[in-house]
Write an enzyme that holds these catalytic residues in place. Sequence first.
Site, mmCIF file in Angstrom:
data_model
loop_
_atom_site.group_PDB
_atom_site.id
_atom_site.type_symbol
_atom_site.label_atom_id
_atom_site.label_comp_id
_atom_site.label_asym_id
_atom_site.label_seq_id
_atom_site.Cartn_x
_atom_site.Cartn_y
_atom_site.Cartn_z
ATOM 1 N N HIS A 1 11.082 -9.431 0.444
ATOM 2 C CA HIS A 1 10.815 -7.992 0.316
ATOM 3 C C HIS A 1 12.095 -7.189 0.564
ATOM 4 C CE1 HIS A 1 8.916 -4.087 1.237
ATOM 5 N NE2 HIS A 1 7.885 -4.548 0.561
ATOM 6 N N TYR B 1 2.946 4.739 0.771
ATOM 7 C CA TYR B 1 3.598 5.309 1.947
ATOM 8 C C TYR B 1 2.576 6.166 2.695
ATOM 9 C CZ TYR B 1 8.057 4.098 -0.320
ATOM 10 O OH TYR B 1 9.116 3.446 -0.916
ATOM 11 N N ASP C 1 0.852 -1.190 0.000
ATOM 12 C CA ASP C 1 0.000 0.000 0.000
ATOM 13 C C ASP C 1 0.885 1.236 0.000
ATOM 14 O OD1 ASP C 1 0.850 -0.169 2.625
ATOM 15 O OD2 ASP C 1 -1.141 -0.081 3.510
ATOM 16 N N PHE D 1 6.675 2.023 -4.173
ATOM 17 C CA PHE D 1 8.080 2.194 -3.766
ATOM 18 C C PHE D 1 8.655 3.565 -4.113
ATOM 19 C CE2 PHE D 1 7.708 -2.482 -4.180
ATOM 20 C CZ PHE D 1 8.046 -2.838 -2.890
#
Length: 220
Positions: A187, A67, A65, A78
């Site tokens: 991740h 920031y 989701d 990202f």
Amino acid sequence: MDVKIEPSWKAQLADEFEKDYFRQLTDFVREEYRRGRVYPSAGLIFNAFDRCPFDRVKVVILGQDPYHEPGQAHGLCFSVREGMTFPPSLVNIFKEIESDTESSSPASGDLTRWAKQGVLLLNATLTVRAGQAGSHQNQGWETFTDAVIHRLTERRKHIVYILWGAYAQRKAAFMDISCNLVLKSPHPSPLSAHRGFFGNKHFSRTNDYLMATGQEPIAW
């Protein structure tokens, strides 16, 4: 329902916008923006699609989701706005690019430059309440982004799907590995990057596949 989204995506997803879940999602999101601060700004919710039309998608990178801190989110997973400090996951992404491609680390955390080359920077959930990670999960966004992957799989081929972490990897079930490349690793967050994100060589492997299928590589 008239959704303000890039025309090629609007044509591909028109039936989704008429479904009950999407109407309920729209009501929820509108109320959230009315009641408090939500990221990204409303005009950037579909920025990933606006920057990367359906027929130009060569790579899909899946995030979770947006920031949730001020000034960061602008609708690309990202990615942060120009001039913002790089979040830890983005720092690690750039470290892997530098190691994998033997290039210098990018100066900007704004990944619009990737989107313009055909990288769909898609979060599974497209909005979030300020300061509350995951606050808009399970409201319908995941159903919508599942539909995005379905459309790409049904109507496009030779796409690279980059799935970092267990959350993103759930969507692998919808991906046709016979005519696309699916790359998986832990991740890039500091909690998991050393468990296999570093050294995954996803950036060079992506470009090798793109060139092997007659496509232009990405300038990471």
